[in-house]
Each structure stands twice: as structure tokens, then as C-alpha cells.
Motif scaffolding. Sequence first.
Motif, mmCIF file in Angstrom:
data_model
loop_
_atom_site.group_PDB
_atom_site.id
_atom_site.type_symbol
_atom_site.label_atom_id
_atom_site.label_comp_id
_atom_site.label_asym_id
_atom_site.label_seq_id
_atom_site.Cartn_x
_atom_site.Cartn_y
_atom_site.Cartn_z
ATOM 1 N N HIS A 333 81.465 90.808 121.646
ATOM 2 C CA HIS A 333 80.854 89.332 121.648
ATOM 3 C C HIS A 333 80.179 89.320 120.829
ATOM 4 O O HIS A 333 79.831 88.343 120.473
ATOM 5 C CB HIS A 333 80.348 89.383 123.285
ATOM 6 C CG HIS A 333 81.308 88.810 124.382
ATOM 7 N ND1 HIS A 333 81.802 88.144 124.217
ATOM 8 C CD2 HIS A 333 81.407 89.772 125.665
ATOM 9 C CE1 HIS A 333 82.479 87.616 125.413
ATOM 10 N NE2 HIS A 333 81.839 88.799 126.241
ATOM 11 N N PHE A 336 82.174 87.758 118.946
ATOM 12 C CA PHE A 336 83.404 86.025 119.771
ATOM 13 C C PHE A 336 82.299 85.704 120.629
ATOM 14 O O PHE A 336 82.057 86.524 121.521
ATOM 15 C CB PHE A 336 84.093 86.687 120.196
ATOM 16 C CG PHE A 336 85.036 87.202 118.978
ATOM 17 C CD1 PHE A 336 86.264 86.026 118.114
ATOM 18 C CD2 PHE A 336 85.708 88.576 118.411
ATOM 19 C CE1 PHE A 336 86.747 86.108 116.950
ATOM 20 C CE2 PHE A 336 86.642 88.869 117.351
ATOM 21 C CZ PHE A 336 86.981 87.516 116.394
ATOM 22 N N ASN A 351 85.012 83.239 124.153
ATOM 23 C CA ASN A 351 83.884 84.587 124.033
ATOM 24 C C ASN A 351 85.101 85.269 124.684
ATOM 25 O O ASN A 351 85.111 86.087 124.512
ATOM 26 C CB ASN A 351 83.035 83.887 125.218
ATOM 27 C CG ASN A 351 81.958 83.058 124.504
ATOM 28 O OD1 ASN A 351 81.878 82.399 123.036
ATOM 29 N ND2 ASN A 351 80.565 82.596 124.898
ATOM 30 N N PHE A 354 89.201 87.181 123.853
ATOM 31 C CA PHE A 354 88.549 87.753 122.414
ATOM 32 C C PHE A 354 88.500 88.998 122.572
ATOM 33 O O PHE A 354 88.368 90.389 122.138
ATOM 34 C CB PHE A 354 87.614 87.030 121.099
ATOM 35 C CG PHE A 354 88.867 85.986 120.669
ATOM 36 C CD1 PHE A 354 90.263 86.354 119.277
ATOM 37 C CD2 PHE A 354 88.643 84.457 120.784
ATOM 38 C CE1 PHE A 354 90.634 85.426 119.387
ATOM 39 C CE2 PHE A 354 89.888 83.715 120.279
ATOM 40 C CZ PHE A 354 90.869 83.880 118.774
ATOM 41 N N LEU A 425 91.508 85.511 112.510
ATOM 42 C CA LEU A 425 89.487 86.463 112.720
ATOM 43 C C LEU A 425 88.350 87.135 111.751
ATOM 44 O O LEU A 425 87.517 85.711 112.167
ATOM 45 C CB LEU A 425 90.391 87.616 113.692
ATOM 46 C CG LEU A 425 91.190 87.777 115.115
ATOM 47 C CD1 LEU A 425 90.572 89.315 115.737
ATOM 48 C CD2 LEU A 425 91.039 86.171 115.776
ATOM 49 N N TRP A 428 87.330 82.997 110.621
ATOM 50 C CA TRP A 428 86.562 82.485 111.795
ATOM 51 C C TRP A 428 85.416 83.122 112.070
ATOM 52 O O TRP A 428 84.679 82.199 111.932
ATOM 53 C CB TRP A 428 87.618 82.833 112.574
ATOM 54 C CG TRP A 428 86.815 81.811 113.983
ATOM 55 C CD1 TRP A 428 86.270 83.158 115.756
ATOM 56 C CD2 TRP A 428 86.865 80.894 114.736
ATOM 57 N NE1 TRP A 428 86.162 82.117 117.032
ATOM 58 C CE2 TRP A 428 86.367 80.933 116.178
ATOM 59 C CE3 TRP A 428 87.361 79.910 114.209
ATOM 60 C CZ2 TRP A 428 86.291 79.480 116.826
ATOM 61 C CZ3 TRP A 428 86.765 78.291 114.840
ATOM 62 C CH2 TRP A 428 86.817 78.525 116.332
ATOM 63 N N THR A 429 84.915 84.398 112.166
ATOM 64 C CA THR A 429 83.733 85.525 112.109
ATOM 65 C C THR A 429 83.343 85.038 110.780
ATOM 66 O O THR A 429 81.295 85.032 110.724
ATOM 67 C CB THR A 429 84.356 86.618 112.257
ATOM 68 O OG1 THR A 429 85.021 87.095 111.422
ATOM 69 C CG2 THR A 429 84.605 87.205 113.767
#
Length: 471
Positions: A333, A336, A351, A354, A425, A428-429
Amino acid sequence: MVRTGSRPVGRVVLAACLVAAALAACTGPPPDADRARRGAADAGDPYVPGRGNGGYDVAAYRLRIRYDPADDRLTGHATITATATAGLSRFNLDLSGLTVGAVRVDGAQARHAREGDELVVTPARGLDRGARFAVDVEYAGVPQPVESTTLGVGGFLATADGAVALGQPDSASTWFPVNDHPSDKATYDVEVTVPDGLAALGNGVPAGRASAGGWTTWRWVERAPMASYLSTLVIGDYRVATGTHRGKPMVTAVAASLPADGPAAASLARTGEIADFLADRFGPYPFDSYGGIALAERRISYALETQSRPVYGPGFFRSGRPDTGVVAHELAHQWFGDSVSLARWSDIWLNEGFATYAEWLWLEHDGGRTVAQTVAARHAATDWSQPSVDPGRANMFGDAVYQRGALAVHALRRTVGDDAFFRILRAWTTERRGGNATTADFVALAERVSGRRLAALLDAWLVGGTAPALP
């Protein structure tokens, strides 16, 4: 967030609205878009009615708090730095149950009134749109916990040896004035003064400790933007271990009443190892500190991803064995949910889906059952009438959000292949770091990075009413 016993627990309302443009039409804009112009006493998010406020954007909270467990009394001084997003003659802050002594805006005395759990502030002079301003609030009282219809007890909870401030989707307003919605993230600088001998633990980097006259002040600084529900305060008798990991502070704490060599301590001891495993897959760890806190308070029946320092209820360790799965879930988390945060609660699968999938990845890596085995079992057990996106407030912590959400993540991986999946991923982060996002944002990014159309696939796995075939 994970509830004890919920990891092997929600009517379809979105139907085919996951496609990016249609999703915006179905669910509307993020909460603050129009209401900000009116300085609304609500963020407009139906999952948390009455929470959040419009008309301003908070940049920073500076909190100075004193708490005495002998009488449960808290006294506080909050300085909130914000920018007006509309011309304001007055504005609201969320604050539950505490008495306000004085309010100043830019150093000038301001009128204030209470309307339920809202603090209504009327500055001496109106604020122009774009104006940066500072609000000082002096307040005190005996904070109260809240019974959430979605999670259980939360908010500020007095314990046998101190207190715990914790909860999702709301809790912060029980111990400081706040714009209590994840769409308004801010930095935090918190000083907590407690009787000598007690620890006072918070988010972020430890910034010193000083004692005088029988009291000790602990300071914590979180420089990365943080959603208010991710703030925490844990006071009591704890064994606190401090060190470094990857050049950053590592602070873990275990309630003194729990065994020093018990399962909670053993699980938290692997925090750095698990964070490194996740960083290899998701990209660099997004915050300036690591850690975790293991509680002995039985009323806390969940673990929560409080930013940089997750908090774990005792139920995860009552088997007598370590539970590194929950540590992996809450640490996932940090990417995410904490770094890339929700714009609205109806997208909570971003949240939990993922984080649940990260837990499956870790368990496979740590010698448990494979991801494929977990996927097969969860696929067979899923109630496909329950959607992951916009599950309804009563089901925002239900199985569809966690398990079906994770199944959708796996379906994406199998469809685009590992190389494209982990590029998605990491993009995204990286691209969304420190901000907020929606399901539509994720679909658009995944399609751009992979070069494939994915809306129909994710629609079937997240909100479709029949079971898709396993890829």
C-alpha cells in the motif's frame, strides 16, 4: 487495509462504465471539482458523506499535541497552510467532538462556530482565489473513537496505557482539524508530548525527542504528501527499535505486553526485506522512512497502511506464527494507496486489489503456494455479482474489492505478459507518485504503456456479472 480473518469477505452499478470516458460520465468528476467554488462543507463523495471540504487545498499541517492518559485529555495547536481555490468568505474544517478555543487566519482573530462535526471559520477578511493562507486552531478535550459502519472501531481510542488514533476511511478529525478526504493530501510535522516513559509514534522521519518536567516530546515529519486517513498516532508502552534501511530511518515498535520474540516482532523484523522485494517489482520505495507498529489493543481488528509506518492489530499474530503476508499487504500500500492515492473512495480496488496481489506475489516468493494456485482458488470462490469498482459504501472493504480486484490484476498480467505488466506498474507508481488517481486513469496508462486495448478486459474482471475464464 486488511481485517483480521478477511483475507480468504460485496450489485453491479457501473456495468460497462469502466471505459475511461464512460466512467467519468457514470461517476462524475473527482469530489472537489465544482463544490470548491462554494467552499462546500463536504467533498461530495457519497462514500464519506459530510467529510472533506471545498474551496481550498491544504499544503501542510503542523500539529502540536499534548496528551495525558491519566484523564484522556488532549490539548492541541494546529497550523494549517493552504491555498484558496475559490474566493472565500468562510470555509470549513472537519473536527469531531473537541472544543475550539481560538482560531486565527494569517494571524488575525477569526470567528468560528461548530456545526456538528464541522468547524466553520469566518476570517476577518475574505480570501481571494489563489491566496495562500495559514489557519491556527487551538483546541482541547477528550477525543472519542468512532464506530464505522464499514470497518469497526476507529478514530482516537484511549487504551490501557495510552491511545491509538487510527481508522479508514476517516479518523483524523477526531484528533485534529483537517480537510478529511484523500483528494487533499498534505505534508505533516507533528510534535506529541506525553508523560515520561511512554512512546508517542507517528508517520514519517523521527525528528528528535526531548524531555522536561516529567514529559517527553516526540517529533515526526512526513515530507511526502499524505492523505489524512493515513495519519496515525500511537501512544503507550512500546519497545521501539530504530535503525536504517537503504540509508533511510527504520522505526518499528511492538507493544511491551507482546513477547519480544513473538510472532508480531518476528513479522515486523522482515519489513526491510519485504519492502525490497516489492521495490524490485513496483519501483523505488516512495517515502523517506520505513517501519511498522504492532498493537496489543484487541479492539483494533485490522491492519492499516498508515504512511511509512503501518499499524497491525493483534489478531494477525494470535496463531502464534509470524504473518508476513499482512506485512507484504500493508507495505504494498505504500505504493498503491499511499503514494498513489484515491481521488474518490469508489475506486478503492486500486488500493486493495494491488495490495492483495502483492501479498500473493510475496507468499509465492516466501515458499507458500504459487500465485497460480491462489488465483484458481479465489476465482472459484468469487461472487461475480459483486463489483470491485464502486462496490457501495457497505461493501467498500468486501471480498470483491480485495480478491476480485487482485484477480483483475492477475488477468492484466497474463494478458500483456510480465514485461509489459511490470512496466505498467512502475509507470503508475512513478508518474502518479505523490498524487491522486482514478480507475479511468489506470486504464488509460495501462493501454498507453502496453500498446493494447484493455478497457473491455478490465471491465469484465472488475464489474462484469459473470465469471471470466482464467487466462
